[in-house]
Design an enzyme around this catalytic site. Sequence first.
Site, PDB file in Angstrom:
ATOM      1  N   GLU A  67      -1.096  -6.442  -1.672  1.00  0.00           N
ATOM      2  CA  GLU A  67       0.191  -6.829  -1.048  1.00  0.00           C
ATOM      3  C   GLU A  67       1.208  -7.195  -2.119  1.00  0.00           C
ATOM      4  O   GLU A  67       2.258  -7.716  -1.830  1.00  0.00           O
ATOM      5  CB  GLU A  67      -0.002  -7.900   0.027  1.00  0.00           C
ATOM      6  CG  GLU A  67      -0.491  -9.250  -0.432  1.00  0.00           C
ATOM      7  CD  GLU A  67       0.562 -10.068  -1.135  1.00  0.00           C
ATOM      8  OE1 GLU A  67       0.419 -10.237  -2.364  1.00  0.00           O
ATOM      9  OE2 GLU A  67       1.523 -10.528  -0.480  1.00  0.00           O
ATOM     10  N   TRP A  68       0.870  -6.949  -3.384  1.00  0.00           N
ATOM     11  CA  TRP A  68       1.744  -6.977  -4.566  1.00  0.00           C
ATOM     12  C   TRP A  68       2.188  -8.365  -5.052  1.00  0.00           C
ATOM     13  O   TRP A  68       3.002  -8.461  -5.962  1.00  0.00           O
ATOM     14  CB  TRP A  68       2.982  -6.102  -4.359  1.00  0.00           C
ATOM     15  CG  TRP A  68       2.740  -4.888  -3.541  1.00  0.00           C
ATOM     16  CD1 TRP A  68       2.068  -3.768  -3.939  1.00  0.00           C
ATOM     17  CD2 TRP A  68       3.109  -4.675  -2.163  1.00  0.00           C
ATOM     18  NE1 TRP A  68       2.010  -2.872  -2.910  1.00  0.00           N
ATOM     19  CE2 TRP A  68       2.645  -3.397  -1.806  1.00  0.00           C
ATOM     20  CE3 TRP A  68       3.794  -5.438  -1.227  1.00  0.00           C
ATOM     21  CZ2 TRP A  68       2.838  -2.865  -0.529  1.00  0.00           C
ATOM     22  CZ3 TRP A  68       3.978  -4.920   0.057  1.00  0.00           C
ATOM     23  CH2 TRP A  68       3.519  -3.655   0.381  1.00  0.00           C
ATOM     24  N   GLY A  69       1.739  -9.442  -4.380  1.00  0.00           N
ATOM     25  CA  GLY A  69       2.059 -10.770  -4.918  1.00  0.00           C
ATOM     26  C   GLY A  69       2.990 -11.665  -4.123  1.00  0.00           C
ATOM     27  O   GLY A  69       2.923 -12.885  -4.262  1.00  0.00           O
TER      28      GLY A  69
ATOM     29  N   ASP B 115       3.986  -2.356  -8.420  1.00  0.00           N
ATOM     30  CA  ASP B 115       3.365  -1.277  -9.205  1.00  0.00           C
ATOM     31  C   ASP B 115       3.851  -1.251 -10.658  1.00  0.00           C
ATOM     32  O   ASP B 115       5.049  -1.390 -10.913  1.00  0.00           O
ATOM     33  CB  ASP B 115       3.711   0.085  -8.587  1.00  0.00           C
ATOM     34  CG  ASP B 115       3.124   0.233  -7.194  1.00  0.00           C
ATOM     35  OD1 ASP B 115       2.675  -0.762  -6.608  1.00  0.00           O
ATOM     36  OD2 ASP B 115       3.137   1.380  -6.692  1.00  0.00           O
TER      37      ASP B 115
ATOM     38  N   ASP C  73      -3.736  -1.601   1.460  1.00  0.00           N
ATOM     39  CA  ASP C  73      -2.332  -1.790   1.099  1.00  0.00           C
ATOM     40  C   ASP C  73      -1.585  -2.518   2.213  1.00  0.00           C
ATOM     41  O   ASP C  73      -2.131  -2.781   3.289  1.00  0.00           O
ATOM     42  CB  ASP C  73      -1.720  -0.397   0.838  1.00  0.00           C
ATOM     43  CG  ASP C  73      -0.678  -0.419  -0.264  1.00  0.00           C
ATOM     44  OD1 ASP C  73      -0.108  -1.481  -0.523  1.00  0.00           O
ATOM     45  OD2 ASP C  73      -0.437   0.660  -0.853  1.00  0.00           O
TER      46      ASP C  73
HETATM   47  C1  GAL Z   1       1.659   1.061  -3.174  1.00  0.00           C
HETATM   48  C2  GAL Z   1       0.571   0.574  -4.108  1.00  0.00           C
HETATM   49  C3  GAL Z   1       0.264   1.701  -5.082  1.00  0.00           C
HETATM   50  C4  GAL Z   1      -0.196   2.920  -4.316  1.00  0.00           C
HETATM   51  C5  GAL Z   1       0.873   3.320  -3.301  1.00  0.00           C
HETATM   52  C6  GAL Z   1       0.402   4.446  -2.403  1.00  0.00           C
HETATM   53  O1  GAL Z   1       1.945   0.068  -2.243  1.00  0.00           O
HETATM   54  O2  GAL Z   1       1.000  -0.580  -4.766  1.00  0.00           O
HETATM   55  O3  GAL Z   1      -0.726   1.270  -6.021  1.00  0.00           O
HETATM   56  O4  GAL Z   1      -1.398   2.628  -3.683  1.00  0.00           O
HETATM   57  O5  GAL Z   1       1.226   2.221  -2.485  1.00  0.00           O
HETATM   58  O6  GAL Z   1       1.340   4.825  -1.452  1.00  0.00           O
END
Ligand code: GAL
Length: 409
Positions: free
Chosen positions: A188-190, A211, A153
Amino acid sequence: MKRFFIFIFSLVIISHQIKSQINGRDGKLLAPTPPMGWMSWNFFADKINEKDLMEMADAMLSSGMAKAGYNYIFIDDGWQGGRDNKNNMIADPQKFPSGIKALAKYMHDRGLKLGIYSDAAQLTCAGYTASLGFEEQDAKTFANWDIDYLKYDYCNAPEDVETAKARYKKMADALRKSGREIAMGICEWGPRKPWLWGAEVGGQLWRTTYDIRDKWKRKTTETWGDGILDILDINAGLHAYAGPGHWNDADMLIAGLYGKKGPSGDGGGTGCTDVEYQTQFSLWAMMNSPLYATNDLRRMNEATRKILLNEEIIELNQDALGKQAVRKIHNDSINVFVKPLANGDVALAILNRSDAAQTFSINFSALGLPDKYELRDLWLHKKTGSGTQWKGSIAPHETKVFRLLMQEK
Ligand code: GAL
């Protein structure tokens, strides 16, 4: 001409380098098809423990999911118990009294694999110990525990793309040197477009979005919280970047959550209908996203079972050609996706995005499919027609999925 050859030569070298980054030691791909399994975050958050994870594995086996291809249990954030006096990461002894190595053995004994989670900073998103500065040591720990996959992450890390690339490469290299084959999912979400560099730094997949929440679509009044359509609209355009060994990850399947609490319930995630969950499953499969359920597998109703266990849809996702579907038609009411398959068949998905039933008619030639086909409906599990077109009614938010088998030229 000379320049052209230099250009082609460089492309070959770059693609060779990318390949060697995403391959395992014997030169085979670490993730030849999108990974499938169950991930702990979107429903349980950090309230996880070894007993629940073992029960989830048992349910994966007894429900038939393991046989259908779901073979990973992915531990997400919240397992960590800090570091010992030699700086080795340890699991929370309350949550994991037998330790992660024993949990990995439990999975391997049943033909399953185990994934784990860390973050490219000092602390994870939920505030637990993370791996920055300890990449090699942590990779060795994961290898020693017989881990098969790391979700890595990016909370609490700098925003620029160069740092992100360097931090992901550092962990990928460390995993490669760890003595065990461990695939890496970049998360890293994009914002830094990981589809452009994820494979190059050694990732087998990369999340393309923030998410997913348990909802159909973000309302105009909401400032955050992406639903199925929001994520679809980002991921659908990225088909050029996915292929065997390297996949766009559109985040977890929300089937079976029904607005229950947990991280998926934040940001307006009040739940979806089974038709909407069926749409997510169909389109995530068409887009070659990894398929990870996150609902409580021990308590699944029949509708959720039917969705997650639709083996004809799973086959599209796991097809050896590894081509992500292309969205050929895109308007406010209808989206049409086309995905070529290894045996020459073509998968076709038609989504009704609107809130009213639509009668829709499509000539296959308009999709670049000039032949006559036999049509198999993969939700009805039967042949429903043949020819050069499809016409029918689609319920609001429903996705029809067909396998087109070529009849004649
Ligand atoms: C976010 C991630 C989620 C989950 C979460 C855990 O950054 O997108 O899928 O892993 O952290 O804290």
